[in-house]
Design a protein around this motif. Structure first.
Motif, PDB file in Angstrom:
ATOM      1  N   SER A  17       0.830  -1.203   0.000  1.00 21.09           N
ATOM      2  CA  SER A  17       0.000   0.000   0.000  1.00 21.09           C
ATOM      3  C   SER A  17       0.868   1.258   0.000  1.00 21.09           C
ATOM      4  CB  SER A  17      -0.922  -0.004   1.219  1.00 21.09           C
ATOM      5  OG  SER A  17      -1.716   1.146   1.242  1.00 21.09           O
ATOM      6  N   TRP A  27      -2.982   8.537  -1.606  1.00 28.89           N
ATOM      7  CA  TRP A  27      -3.406   7.426  -0.768  1.00 28.89           C
ATOM      8  C   TRP A  27      -4.520   6.652  -1.466  1.00 28.89           C
ATOM      9  CZ3 TRP A  27       0.054   6.448   2.637  1.00 28.89           C
ATOM     10  CH2 TRP A  27       0.746   7.474   3.276  1.00 28.89           C
ATOM     11  N   ASN A  29      -7.482   6.307  -0.734  1.00 29.79           N
ATOM     12  CA  ASN A  29      -8.747   7.051  -0.740  1.00 29.79           C
ATOM     13  C   ASN A  29      -8.729   8.224  -1.722  1.00 29.79           C
ATOM     14  OD1 ASN A  29      -7.205   9.016   0.498  1.00 29.79           O
ATOM     15  ND2 ASN A  29      -8.364   9.047   2.403  1.00 29.79           N
ATOM     16  N   GLU A  31      -6.653  10.873  -1.660  1.00 30.42           N
ATOM     17  CA  GLU A  31      -6.032  12.086  -1.110  1.00 30.42           C
ATOM     18  C   GLU A  31      -4.551  12.131  -1.490  1.00 30.42           C
ATOM     19  OE1 GLU A  31      -5.084  13.994   3.262  1.00 30.42           O
ATOM     20  OE2 GLU A  31      -6.777  12.622   3.061  1.00 30.42           O
TER      21      GLU A  31
END
Length: 89
Positions: A17, A27, A29, A31
């Protein structure tokens, strides 16, 4: 927890990740990573790869210099080069 201990206990999923976040600059998500987050994450990815002995060709930043015939492109930047000095005598 120290940085070294965190790297030692980091799960492979967390490593993947972080690596993906560094590659994309964001990220999961969506962002965006700040410059500090990107630098810290890259440092963690490199440390993880070193600590867990990830194969060289699988490490972040690896450049495959192999030609189809098996020879290497260019010279090895870690090997000394011989300089030839030409004079007009």
């Amino acid at each position: 927890m120290t940085f070294e201990k965190m790297i030692e206990t980091m799960a492979p999923e967390v490593y993947r990740s972080l690596r993906r976040a560094v590659e994309l600059g964001k990220w999961p998500n969506g962002e965006r990573l700040s410059q500090e987050q990107r630098e810290t994450s890259l440092r963690a990815v490199i440390a993880y790869e070193h600590r867990h002995q990830v194969a060289e060709q699988e490490r972040v930043g690896f450049i495959d210099r192999t030609r189809p015939d098996g020879r290497q492109h260019g010279s090895d930047p870690l090997q000394p080069e011989t300089l030839k000095i030409l004079t007009d005598d």
